[in-house]
Motif scaffolding. Structure first.
Motif, PDB file in Angstrom:
ATOM      1  N   ALA A 179      48.531  37.573   7.817  1.00 23.61           N
ATOM      2  CA  ALA A 179      47.069  37.697   7.783  1.00 23.61           C
ATOM      3  C   ALA A 179      46.392  36.385   7.389  1.00 23.61           C
ATOM      4  O   ALA A 179      45.216  36.170   7.710  1.00 23.61           O
ATOM      5  N   GLY A 180      47.099  35.513   6.711  1.00 21.24           N
ATOM      6  CA  GLY A 180      46.486  34.281   6.215  1.00 21.24           C
ATOM      7  C   GLY A 180      46.047  33.351   7.322  1.00 21.24           C
ATOM      8  O   GLY A 180      46.880  32.872   8.099  1.00 21.24           O
ATOM      9  N   ASN A 181      44.743  33.094   7.423  1.00 16.79           N
ATOM     10  CA  ASN A 181      44.181  32.170   8.418  1.00 16.79           C
ATOM     11  C   ASN A 181      44.639  32.484   9.840  1.00 16.79           C
ATOM     12  O   ASN A 181      44.906  31.588  10.640  1.00 16.79           O
ATOM     13  N   ASN A 182      44.753  33.782  10.149  1.00 17.29           N
ATOM     14  CA  ASN A 182      45.204  34.176  11.482  1.00 17.29           C
ATOM     15  C   ASN A 182      44.063  33.989  12.485  1.00 17.29           C
ATOM     16  O   ASN A 182      42.975  34.534  12.316  1.00 17.29           O
ATOM     17  N   GLU A 183      44.312  33.214  13.540  1.00 14.58           N
ATOM     18  CA  GLU A 183      43.253  32.876  14.484  1.00 14.58           C
ATOM     19  C   GLU A 183      43.020  33.951  15.536  1.00 14.58           C
ATOM     20  O   GLU A 183      42.021  33.892  16.271  1.00 14.58           O
ATOM     21  N   GLU A 184      43.918  34.947  15.617  1.00 18.91           N
ATOM     22  CA  GLU A 184      43.768  35.980  16.650  1.00 18.91           C
ATOM     23  C   GLU A 184      43.519  37.369  16.081  1.00 18.91           C
ATOM     24  O   GLU A 184      42.807  38.177  16.694  1.00 18.91           O
ATOM     25  N   PHE A 185      44.107  37.681  14.910  1.00 21.55           N
ATOM     26  CA  PHE A 185      44.077  39.049  14.411  1.00 21.55           C
ATOM     27  C   PHE A 185      43.485  39.162  13.011  1.00 21.55           C
ATOM     28  O   PHE A 185      43.684  38.282  12.166  1.00 21.55           O
ATOM     29  N   ASP A 186      42.769  40.256  12.753  1.00 20.87           N
ATOM     30  CA  ASP A 186      42.569  40.774  11.411  1.00 20.87           C
ATOM     31  C   ASP A 186      43.690  41.776  11.177  1.00 20.87           C
ATOM     32  O   ASP A 186      44.040  42.547  12.090  1.00 20.87           O
ATOM     33  N   ILE A 187      44.249  41.817   9.972  1.00 18.66           N
ATOM     34  CA  ILE A 187      45.489  42.573   9.752  1.00 18.66           C
ATOM     35  C   ILE A 187      45.368  43.486   8.543  1.00 18.66           C
ATOM     36  O   ILE A 187      44.939  43.059   7.465  1.00 18.66           O
ATOM     37  N   ILE A 188      45.749  44.735   8.737  1.00 19.75           N
ATOM     38  CA  ILE A 188      45.894  45.713   7.660  1.00 19.75           C
ATOM     39  C   ILE A 188      47.356  46.133   7.640  1.00 19.75           C
ATOM     40  O   ILE A 188      47.890  46.597   8.658  1.00 19.75           O
ATOM     41  N   VAL A 189      48.019  45.970   6.507  1.00 16.74           N
ATOM     42  CA  VAL A 189      49.423  46.374   6.367  1.00 16.74           C
ATOM     43  C   VAL A 189      49.503  47.550   5.403  1.00 16.74           C
ATOM     44  O   VAL A 189      49.078  47.449   4.248  1.00 16.74           O
ATOM     45  N   ALA A 190      50.041  48.662   5.883  1.00 12.75           N
ATOM     46  CA  ALA A 190      50.188  49.852   5.051  1.00 12.75           C
ATOM     47  C   ALA A 190      51.368  49.678   4.105  1.00 12.75           C
ATOM     48  O   ALA A 190      52.401  49.106   4.476  1.00 12.75           O
ATOM     49  N   ARG A 191      51.219  50.179   2.911  1.00 16.51           N
ATOM     50  CA  ARG A 191      52.288  50.154   1.910  1.00 16.51           C
ATOM     51  C   ARG A 191      52.776  51.571   1.647  1.00 16.51           C
ATOM     52  O   ARG A 191      52.061  52.549   1.903  1.00 16.51           O
ATOM     53  N   ASP A 192      53.998  51.669   1.137  1.00 14.39           N
ATOM     54  CA  ASP A 192      54.547  52.984   0.803  1.00 14.39           C
ATOM     55  C   ASP A 192      53.587  53.733  -0.099  1.00 14.39           C
ATOM     56  O   ASP A 192      53.101  53.188  -1.109  1.00 14.39           O
ATOM     57  N   GLY A 193      53.304  54.964   0.264  1.00 13.24           N
ATOM     58  CA  GLY A 193      52.440  55.791  -0.559  1.00 13.24           C
ATOM     59  C   GLY A 193      50.977  55.740  -0.176  1.00 13.24           C
ATOM     60  O   GLY A 193      50.178  56.550  -0.670  1.00 13.24           O
ATOM     61  N   ASP A 194      50.598  54.794   0.693  1.00 14.14           N
ATOM     62  CA  ASP A 194      49.202  54.741   1.139  1.00 14.14           C
ATOM     63  C   ASP A 194      48.908  55.952   2.024  1.00 14.14           C
ATOM     64  O   ASP A 194      49.592  56.161   3.036  1.00 14.14           O
ATOM     65  N   PRO A 195      47.915  56.772   1.693  1.00 18.53           N
ATOM     66  CA  PRO A 195      47.570  57.911   2.558  1.00 18.53           C
ATOM     67  C   PRO A 195      47.079  57.421   3.914  1.00 18.53           C
ATOM     68  O   PRO A 195      46.383  56.397   4.003  1.00 18.53           O
ATOM     69  N   ALA A 196      47.439  58.145   4.959  1.00 18.66           N
ATOM     70  CA  ALA A 196      47.004  57.761   6.305  1.00 18.66           C
ATOM     71  C   ALA A 196      45.488  57.710   6.394  1.00 18.66           C
ATOM     72  O   ALA A 196      44.916  56.837   7.059  1.00 18.66           O
ATOM     73  N   SER A 197      44.816  58.638   5.702  1.00 16.71           N
ATOM     74  CA  SER A 197      43.354  58.665   5.776  1.00 16.71           C
ATOM     75  C   SER A 197      42.735  57.386   5.217  1.00 16.71           C
ATOM     76  O   SER A 197      41.756  56.871   5.764  1.00 16.71           O
ATOM     77  N   SER A 198      43.318  56.833   4.145  1.00 12.57           N
ATOM     78  CA  SER A 198      42.754  55.613   3.559  1.00 12.57           C
ATOM     79  C   SER A 198      43.017  54.408   4.457  1.00 12.57           C
ATOM     80  O   SER A 198      42.186  53.497   4.549  1.00 12.57           O
ATOM     81  N   ILE A 199      44.174  54.394   5.127  1.00 12.12           N
ATOM     82  CA  ILE A 199      44.474  53.298   6.049  1.00 12.12           C
ATOM     83  C   ILE A 199      43.497  53.318   7.217  1.00 12.12           C
ATOM     84  O   ILE A 199      42.942  52.283   7.618  1.00 12.12           O
ATOM     85  N   VAL A 200      43.253  54.508   7.750  1.00 18.65           N
ATOM     86  CA  VAL A 200      42.324  54.619   8.878  1.00 18.65           C
ATOM     87  C   VAL A 200      40.897  54.342   8.418  1.00 18.65           C
ATOM     88  O   VAL A 200      40.115  53.730   9.150  1.00 18.65           O
ATOM     89  N   ASP A 201      40.543  54.763   7.214  1.00 17.61           N
ATOM     90  CA  ASP A 201      39.224  54.429   6.663  1.00 17.61           C
ATOM     91  C   ASP A 201      39.028  52.914   6.634  1.00 17.61           C
ATOM     92  O   ASP A 201      37.956  52.400   6.980  1.00 17.61           O
ATOM     93  N   ALA A 202      40.071  52.197   6.196  1.00 20.55           N
ATOM     94  CA  ALA A 202      39.982  50.734   6.131  1.00 20.55           C
ATOM     95  C   ALA A 202      39.811  50.134   7.523  1.00 20.55           C
ATOM     96  O   ALA A 202      39.047  49.176   7.713  1.00 20.55           O
ATOM     97  N   ALA A 203      40.517  50.708   8.507  1.00 18.41           N
ATOM     98  CA  ALA A 203      40.389  50.216   9.879  1.00 18.41           C
ATOM     99  C   ALA A 203      38.993  50.474  10.416  1.00 18.41           C
ATOM    100  O   ALA A 203      38.380  49.606  11.055  1.00 18.41           O
ATOM    101  N   VAL A 204      38.472  51.667  10.148  1.00 19.37           N
ATOM    102  CA  VAL A 204      37.129  52.007  10.619  1.00 19.37           C
ATOM    103  C   VAL A 204      36.097  51.084   9.979  1.00 19.37           C
ATOM    104  O   VAL A 204      35.166  50.605  10.634  1.00 19.37           O
ATOM    105  N   ALA A 205      36.259  50.819   8.685  1.00 12.30           N
ATOM    106  CA  ALA A 205      35.317  49.948   7.990  1.00 12.30           C
ATOM    107  C   ALA A 205      35.313  48.547   8.583  1.00 12.30           C
ATOM    108  O   ALA A 205      34.268  47.889   8.661  1.00 12.30           O
ATOM    109  N   LYS A 206      36.478  48.070   9.019  1.00 12.26           N
ATOM    110  CA  LYS A 206      36.554  46.735   9.609  1.00 12.26           C
ATOM    111  C   LYS A 206      36.010  46.714  11.038  1.00 12.26           C
ATOM    112  O   LYS A 206      35.474  45.702  11.487  1.00 12.26           O
ATOM    113  N   CYS A 207      36.179  47.838  11.731  1.00 12.22           N
ATOM    114  CA  CYS A 207      35.866  47.844  13.166  1.00 12.22           C
ATOM    115  C   CYS A 207      34.444  48.254  13.488  1.00 12.22           C
ATOM    116  O   CYS A 207      33.813  47.674  14.357  1.00 12.22           O
ATOM    117  N   PHE A 208      33.962  49.269  12.821  1.00 11.67           N
ATOM    118  CA  PHE A 208      32.775  49.935  13.340  1.00 11.67           C
ATOM    119  C   PHE A 208      31.671  50.028  12.288  1.00 11.67           C
ATOM    120  O   PHE A 208      31.816  50.730  11.287  1.00 11.67           O
TER     121      PHE A 208
END
Length: 431
Positions: A394-423
């Motif tokens: 993710a550091g200084n990535n010229e093509e992508f914004d990156i979200i990496v899920a960690r063990d125990g992260d609820p799917a809903s919170s990961i998708v919430d983070a994606a939605v917040a970044k996208c829309f």
């Protein structure tokens, strides 16, 4: 200055810029391509490859509606990982990380996907289902895609085609001034799309390039062929696995596909030696709607009965079992499954890449979400052992914004983070 989106081109109309992938354009019908490209032909717009932000060497449109490099002497100005570069084939061959689906290269103006694949031997005396998928006919230097990667790649390509189709429906609806209506396919309909996609995917086998669909199982062809004459590609949900018995040479699996005695169910024989690797986790919990798919190659084995009749058995030559969601999309771990299901539930458009990405450490992330006015978003659900490494991309990535899920992260919170970044607004998720 434009964005970097490898595998895409940038459309410039005055002060406005938009992006589209080469593959998406190819997936549209001729009339739809014509609407997009007429402006380019008239000179109202210009198109540039998006593999470099500062690329101002225009692309051109052929008479058949395909996007090509305008000057053959300037392929060197494209990124090595760009399909429009002269060095793409060499770059693909040199990448060792991720799936070996980088054997999929454009072979003609139509940009068809072709995988180098080794068919298993139909005769068990020469080979077995557990034989290395990297061996077989062809020169030793030819790299072959393993069966599992071939199956999951076609699955992901089928999902990508579905995404393109939905995006086109949304754009058509907006152009007509109506609210877009769409749904993700269910498992049964997506499996049909898988076989439809097999018409667009080619495999190089034994020195010949053929459509994958030409190898697919058809009951009528299977019943007509002679005993041990040929092999067929299958891809079908597992309905039931008969209780394992060490005293049998074969174990028996029921699949949801036409069989020798039914139009909806088929009994497939699996060699006892190969059964544990395929179905050793058959008792593993699967959420409601999710399924196991048995894919691979089968042959016909016939036996004469004492009454003069004949029994025809579908016998597995080489196979792989993959897990899919209720919408038919392959997943490799529980975290990816839950995120995929949550995205489908919220009707978020996404796709799963099937080749390594240069700006993601030459790895294959779990999910990509296109944002045509911002960087493409990566949502990755890696094993915990490599999560830190993937997060470092993710550091200084010229093509992508990156979200990496960690063990125990609820799917809903990961998708919430994606939605917040996208829309910023709900309606913008389909742009």
């Amino acid at each position: 200055m434009g964005l970097i989106k490898i595998g895409c081109f940038r459309i410039v109309r005055g002060e406005e810029e938009s992006y589209m992938s080469y593959d998406e354009l190819l997936s549209w019908d001729e009339d739809a391509r014509k609407r997009i490209l007429d402006g380019v032909r008239r000179g109202d717009a210009a198109i540039y490859c998006a593999c470099r932000a500062d690329n101002v060497n225009p692309l051109t449109v052929t008479s058949l509606g395909y996007v090509r490099v305008a000057s053959n002497g300037r392929q060197g100005e494209h990124a090595d990982s760009c399909p429009k570069s002269a060095s793409y084939a060499g770059w693909a061959a040199s990448v060792k990380k991720g799936m070996t689906a980088l054997e999929a290269l454009s072979e003609d103006e139509g940009g068809r996907l072709c995988f180098n694949f080794s068919l298993p031997s139909i005769y068990p005396s020469k080979s077995s289902p557990s034989s290395s998928p990297g061996t077989g006919t062809g020169t030793p230097r030819e790299k072959k895609i393993p069966l599992g990667d071939l199956v999951t790649s076609v699955n992901r390509i089928a999902w990508l085609h579905q995404t393109y189709s939905i995006k086109k429906k949304i754009k058509d609806a907006k152009r007509e001034g109506r609210e877009p209506e769409w749904e993700y396919k269910n498992l049964e309909d997506f499996n049909r799309l898988f076989f439809g996609t097999a018409n667009d995917v080619y495999v190089r086998v034994r020195g010949e390039t053929v459509k994958l669909s030409s190898l697919c199982y058809r009951k009528s062809e299977f019943m007509k062929c002679a005993d041990w004459e040929r092999q067929f590609f299958i891809y079908a949900p597992v309905v039931r696995v008969k209780e394992f018995s060490t005293g049998r040479k074969y174990q028996y699996v029921t699949l949801a596909m036409p069989g020798t005695a039914s139009e909806t169910r088929a009994t497939v024989r699996v060699a006892t030696d190969d059964f544990p690797e395929l179905f050793g986790n058959v008792e593993e919990y699967l959420p409601e709607g999710c399924a196991r798919i048995l894919a691979g190659f089968v042959r016909k084995v016939s036996f004469q009965r004492e009454d003069g009749g004949q029994d025809d058995w579908i016998t597995l030559v080489r196979g792989v079992v993959i897990k899919v969601t209720e919408n038919g999309l392959f997943y490799e771990n529980d975290e990816a499954r839950d995120v995929i299901r949550e995205m489908c539930r919220r009707k978020i458009l996404f796709w799963r890449p099937y080749v390594p990405l240069e700006n993601f450490g030459n790895e294959v992330p779990t999910i990509l979400i296109d944002r045509f006015k911002a960087k493409t978003l990566v949502v990755d659900c890696p094993p915990s052992s490599i999560a830190d490494a993937h997060a470092s991309y993710a550091g200084n990535n010229e093509e992508f914004d990156i979200i990496v899920a960690r063990d125990g992260d609820p799917a809903s919170s990961i998708v919430d983070a994606a939605v917040a970044k996208c829309f910023r607004k709900r309606k913008e998720q389909v742009n």
